[in-house]
Each structure stands twice: as C-alpha cells, then as structure tokens.
Enzyme design. Structure first.
Site, PDB file in Angstrom:
ATOM      1  N   SER A 536     -18.063  -2.279  12.282  1.00 21.82           N
ATOM      2  CA  SER A 536     -19.219  -1.682  12.946  1.00 21.82           C
ATOM      3  C   SER A 536     -20.271  -2.767  13.188  1.00 21.82           C
ATOM      4  O   SER A 536     -19.986  -3.760  13.846  1.00 21.82           O
ATOM      5  CB  SER A 536     -19.757  -0.514  12.116  1.00 21.82           C
ATOM      6  OG  SER A 536     -20.621   0.290  12.868  1.00 21.82           O
ATOM      7  N   ASP A 621     -14.344   7.341  18.658  1.00 16.50           N
ATOM      8  CA  ASP A 621     -15.529   6.870  17.951  1.00 16.50           C
ATOM      9  C   ASP A 621     -16.772   7.122  18.807  1.00 16.50           C
ATOM     10  O   ASP A 621     -16.882   6.615  19.916  1.00 16.50           O
ATOM     11  CB  ASP A 621     -15.374   5.371  17.663  1.00 16.50           C
ATOM     12  CG  ASP A 621     -16.400   4.837  16.684  1.00 16.50           C
ATOM     13  OD1 ASP A 621     -17.441   5.478  16.496  1.00 16.50           O
ATOM     14  OD2 ASP A 621     -16.148   3.763  16.103  1.00 16.50           O
ATOM     15  N   HIS A 656     -14.860   6.761  14.093  1.00 13.03           N
ATOM     16  CA  HIS A 656     -15.502   5.584  13.507  1.00 13.03           C
ATOM     17  C   HIS A 656     -14.904   5.205  12.164  1.00 13.03           C
ATOM     18  O   HIS A 656     -14.820   4.033  11.829  1.00 13.03           O
ATOM     19  CB  HIS A 656     -17.003   5.863  13.344  1.00 13.03           C
ATOM     20  CG  HIS A 656     -17.821   4.643  13.113  1.00 13.03           C
ATOM     21  ND1 HIS A 656     -17.964   3.645  14.040  1.00 13.03           N
ATOM     22  CD2 HIS A 656     -18.560   4.250  12.030  1.00 13.03           C
ATOM     23  CE1 HIS A 656     -18.757   2.697  13.563  1.00 13.03           C
ATOM     24  NE2 HIS A 656     -19.122   3.038  12.345  1.00 13.03           N
TER      25      HIS A 656
END
Length: 683
Positions: A536, A621, A656
């Site tokens: 991320s 995501d 995610h």
C-alpha cells in the site's frame, strides 16, 4: 487486444497517446484490460512454475507451525462468554458463546455453547470479509455485515439468536459498521458516497422498512464513524480528517433524539472523546492536541455539550511522550503512550499510585486488546516481540499484577532464545537517527546474511515488532528480518509522522535507504543479499527507493503498491483522493504537483537496472486501484535495462487485503517467500 510477444516472452502493454501512455489500463472490465492482466498472471505462473515444490514446502512448513484447531480466549460480557474456534481445514473461525461460569473463570462449557455465526458456510468457497459482529445489549440479537467481493462494500444482517432467523437489511453502499443503542432495537449504520467515503449515518429500528438519515458530512476530507462509549451510556459520532476532528454525542438510552456537538471543529484541532467515571462520577474524557502535537488528556462534566472552556487537564502534554490512546474502566484510566520509539502502558487506578507495565524485551509490540466490561477490575494486554509469540496477559488494574492467559502456540521445534532480537539505529542524511528492529539466528550474529527489510512510513502508523509463524521459514534458513521505522510512521510521536508527510515525504525514502546502508555497513547483510518489501503506502516507499537506489537491493516485493500517486491524487473522483490531500498534498497546486512528481514511482521509472521484482495487486481493491501496479509494471517492462524477473500477480477475486481465507493467505506468503529465497540463492 494488447500487443504482446509470444508466450515465451513477458507481456508488453501497448502505449496509448497522451501524457500517460498506459491510462487505458484504468478502463475496468474492458476486454483489453482483462486480457492484459490475465496475460501477466499467466507469465507470472509460468516464470514461477519451477518454484512450485518450494512453495508447497513453505506452505506445509508454515501450516505445520500453526495450531489449526484452537479456541480463542473467551471474553466475558453479561451472562455469557463469547469466543471463536478455528478448526483444521476451515478458512475462517466460527463464533460461539456459552453461559458464563459461576466462578467467573474462562472455562467454556461446550455442552451449552451456541454457534452464533459460521463464516465458512457463508463464504461458500469464495471471498468473504466479516465487517461488524455486534451482539445487542440484551444479548438477543447479532448484527453483522459481509463483503463478498473485496470491494469493502457490505451487506447488513440481523440474526435473532433464540430462533436463528436472519434478516438481510435492505440498504446499499454500506461501510459495514453497525452500532446498537441500549434499547437493542435501534441500529445505526453508515453509508458510503461515490468516492467510497463513509459520509452519512442512518438510524434503523428493527421491524421498520427503511432507515432515517440522521447525519451527513459534506466535506470530502472527513470520514464518519459511530461507536459506543466505554461506559455503554453514550453513542459517539466521530468525524475526522487527517488533521481535524469533531465529535457529536447521544445518550444511548434515547436513540430517537438528535446528536449534539461536543466541540465544533477547528482546523488543526484533533480530539477524541470517551465517556466513563472519575472518582465515582460520570465524566467525559477527551484526548486532544489543543495543548501540543503529542496530545493531552482532559476531563469535562457529563453533560451533552460541556463547553471547551470546561475541559480540565488530567494528563498534560509532554514533548517527549505521545499519548496515543485511552482505555476506560470504572476503577482506572489506562494510557497508551509512546516513548523512545516503544509503546508504553501506564495505569492510573482510582485512589492509588500510577504505574507503568513492566515487560521483558527491548523491542516489542504492546496494546490493550480487550478492556472487558466497564466494571471489570482487569484488562487484557497483547504482547509480542520478533522472537516471542503473542501473549494475552491479564493485568489487574489496582496493583499491576500480570498473568499470561494464553500464548500463541508454535508447533514443532521452536526455541525463542535461538533468535536474537535487537534495536539498531541508522543515521539519515540530515543526521536524524532512525530505529531499526532486527531479528536473526543467534548463530549468524558475526557474519553477513541474507536479510528481508520491511517498511511502511505513512499516516502516523507504527510498525511495532510482531511475531510471525511464517517468518520462521526465513529465519530457519538463515535469513534475517528487519523493520525500518522510517519517518511518516508514528513510532516516535506526532513530530516523527509530520516529518515524513507532505513536503517532507522524501525523508521517508531517505530513512529507508539509510537503514539499508546501515545494515550493510554493520556487516549484517550485503546489497547482493538484501530483499525489501512493503504494501500500500509502503509499496510507494518500495517504488521510490527502487528508482532512487536500485543497486542497493537484490529483490523487492510490492503489495497493492500506491505507485501511481500523482495521477491518483489528480483525480478527486477516485475513492479516498480528497481525504488524502492532508497526507500527500493537492497536486492541483503547482508546487505540490512538482513535489509529488519528483518522487512518484510511476513517473520516475528510468532506463536503468532494477532488482528482481514481484508485484501484487487486487482487482477489487477500492483503496489502491489495480491499475497502479499494472501501469507501473508496464512502464518498468519497457524501461529497465536488466534481465531480472519482473512479475505482476493480480488477484482477480480480492481487494486490498488479498485473499480472505487463512489457508489462501498462507499460500500467498509461500509464493512471496519462495520468490525471495530463490532470488537470494537461499536453499
């Protein structure tokens, strides 16, 4: 269809017209996009086919250390113990309760237990994420929410625990949160806007058809959250951006009434209220930065709207100690502090001297895991270190006595003393000392070894050292593991966070590079033995340092990497963009645009040699869109001058957090570790 070379070569994405040649990859569900992602997946599978035996070996190793059938530590609440049980072969834990023993022990009576929820049945083999799991105050109903795609959009359900009847609530675009009022009939839930921001709070009364909107937050920077106070007597509606917050409160006994504002928002003022008792009187407790960036604790009368002038200091601001959180019980305040890069628990029992919790390791993770019931004289702490499996410790608030109630088991041969956990300090280019947490085999202390370096460095998040069953597969093969506690995280307080955001973002990358150089200079590892990883915003870190110092690393893992930061921040229609301005800046402003463009991984790909790379994306995501990784890999593919592997794996059914089941998660780790071990030449 994308122009591709024969199957014996990596896919080459076509370049479109305009300033961003790979913008066409943002056309979600377009046949051309799907074909390209599938071609990359096929190439990744083909290239890693030779690692299948090692992958399976790693998977079995990791699985073999985990107690597959286990019972969580039960939590007492009212007349019941609530707990989960994992069973060998199941992807998800089941949720249970049983009557609370008369002796107030944690002993489960299996003959009288009730199965509350079985996610294994609900998942039906597909993706499943459980959002809310909230039992009503009268213990008669369960409110829960499910995401079956990975998009973090949830469907809401209420289950009657006596009859087993389940009702799906007819509401769309929910963030998954569900909060009970004290009547056990009224539920508050939150709706997402078009940018995936929780922005509208609804009130639903069981038995009615619809829901009433009770609050809407118009400012796109602010997220909306609703939760029960520690006292169970108040509901709190929190609105917060990255730099400012505002709270509205409501008596939990009168859910039909409107919320009232505790203190109107002032730009730059963050405050977080809770409700409890002080010396036997109900009070508001407010953690606020009004006296300084590391926060202070205030108390105020228990009225709906105490004036800010009535806030009285309980714990003053300290320049060298961050007040990160507060846990309230009827008989004590428990402060979560951060000092010298480490988490500290300080307890202030009512009428007794305060004290700090004492612990055995030099670098560790520690937090209040369960405050239990408000009236409880005890809390539970979770404690772990890089070489010490997680423990749940019971802390008696009055005197500080500790008891280990449960330690995460490690099956098979494991000796924590065979590994050495250390705290090192690197020095950044500007002279700042950067903490590094390191663990390795004791027998490898005096020689360079392969090393896996992990980093994040954003949003003020602290990467406290944690134990990992999977990581033992690296350590046992002589691979050391380290965490770079770079600026942008919260390890050394609010100032540490601010020194790695906005115009100071380059510090995050400089710090990570300094940590790598320090580990090499100290003889812990070498550039040819160094793997790096981040996900991320940590993937942005990995992308930036690969552009800036590619020769320093041998192999890199980037999970759902935020590498197309400039284009994402230029598009306010994307989920989360506007709320992220306080973290990265708004590139509509020319100076911010230039600043982000100077480090954005996608824009700064160069014609140079790069390390071996494995990039992971989630097609569903909503936080970091799949195309960030896809565009980055496409540009790297035609720009880099080396022949090292560059692989993209897009999880077409995940979001995610990757795949949802525990065994699926272990297989993902095995894939990444096999890639790293192969590239580092570790057998």
């Amino acid at each position: 269809m994308p122009a591709t070379l024969p199957a014996s070569h990596a896919p080459i994405a076509r370049q479109g017209d305009g300033p961003d040649p790979y913008a066409w990859l943002q056309e979600r569900d377009a046949p051309e996009v799907m074909a390209y992602l599938q071609a990359e997946n096929a190439w990744q599978e083909q290239q890693l086919a030779g690692q299948a035996v090692l992958r399976e070996q790693l998977f079995e190793e990791i699985k073999g250390r985990i107690l597959e059938t286990d019972l969580s530590l039960p939590s007492p609440w009212g007349p019941y113990l609530y707990y989960t049980r994992t069973t060998a072969g199941d992807e998800y834990p089941r949720h249970y309760r049983c009557p609370r023993p008369a002796d107030d022990s944690n002993n489960v009576d299996e003959s009288r237990e009730e199965l509350l929820l079985d996610p294994n049945v609900l998942a039906a083999g597909g993706f499943l994420s459980l959002g809310a799991f909230n039992v009503s105050p009268d213990h008669q109903r369960l409110a829960y929410s499910l995401d079956t795609s990975g998009e973090e959009i949830y469907t809401l359900y209420v289950k009657e625990l006596a009859s087993g009847e389940v009702r799906e609530l007819p509401f769309d675009d929910c963030d998954g949160s569900m909060t009970w009022a004290n009547d056990s009939q009224t539920l508050f839930f939150t709706e997402l806007d078009d940018t995936h921001r929780p922005y509208r709070l609804h009130r639903h009364r069981l038995g009615s058809e619809g829901a009433e909107a009770v609050f809407e937050e118009a400012d796109g920077r602010f997220f909306l959250h609703c939760y029960r106070a520690s006292s169970e007597r108040q509901l709190i509606l929190l609105l917060n951006s990255k730099t400012t917050s505002e709270a509205w409160v409501l008596d939990a006994e009168t859910p039909e009434q409107p919320f009232t504002c505790l203190a109107p928002r002032v730009e730059g003022h963050e405050y977080y209220p809770d409700h409890g008792q002080l010396d036997g009187e109900w009070r508001w407790f407010v953690r606020s930065n009004q006296d300084g960036i590391n926060f202070a604790l205030f108390q105020a009368p228990s009225v709906p709207t105490p004036a800010r002038s009535d806030w009285q200091v309980l714990v003053p601001h300290r320049d060298d100690i961050m007040l990160e959180g507060l846990t309230l019980n009827a008989s004590a305040l428990t402060l979560s502090l951060r000092e010298g890069g480490l988490p500290i628990i300080e307890v202030r029992p009512s009428g007794l001297p305060s004290y700090r919790v004492q612990l055995p390791d030099a670098a560790y993770s520690l937090y209040v895991q369960d405050s239990l019931e408000f009236s409880s004289p005890r809390v539970r702490l979770r404690y772990e270190a890089l070489n010490r499996p997680a423990q749940v410790r019971q802390l008696t608030l009055a005197d500080g006595q500790q008891a280990v109630l449960k330690q995460t088991p490690v099956l098979g041969p494991f000796d924590p003393d065979a590994y050495v956990s250390r705290r090192l300090w690197a020095t950044a280019a500007d002279g700042t000392r950067i903490p590094v947490s390191l663990v390795q085999r004791r027998e490898d202390l005096d020689k360079p070894v392969p090393l896996y370096l992990y980093g994040y460095g954003a949003y003020g998040e602290s990467l406290d050292p944690w134990f990992s069953h999977a990581r033992l597969s690296l350590l046992e093969r002589g691979v050391a593991f380290a965490i770079a506690h770079v600026r942008g995280g919260g390890e050394l307080g609010e100032a540490w966070y601010r020194a790695g955001k906005q115009e100071h973002k380059q510090n995050t990358f400089d710090d990570f590079i300094a940590c790598a150089e320090h580990l090499i200079a100290e003889g812990v590892t070498s550039a040819g033995q160094l793997a790096i990883s981040g996900g991320s915003a940590g993937g942005l870190l990995i992308g930036a340092v690969l552009n800036q110092r590619p020769e320093l690393f041998k192999v890199a893992i980037a999970e759902v990497p935020f590498v197309d930061v400039l284009n994402t921040m230029l598009d306010p229609e994307l989920p989360l963009t506007v709320t992220e301005y306080d973290e990265w800046g708004n590139p509509q402003e020319p100076e911010v645009h230039a600043r982000i463009k100077a480090y954005a991984p996608y824009e700064n790909v160069k014609a140079q040699a790069y390390p071996s790379m494995l990039v992971i994306a989630g097609y569903n995501d909503s936080r970091v869109q799949y195309w960030e990784a896809a565009k980055w890999v496409a540009r790297l593919r035609v720009s880099k001058t080396d022949s090292n592997p560059l692989l993209l794996k897009t999880e077409l059914g995940a979001g995610h957090g990757g795949m949802s089941g525990r065994y699926q998660g272990l297989r993902d780790v095995a894939l990444e570790y096999a890639f790293v071990l192969n590239e580092l030449d570790v057998v």
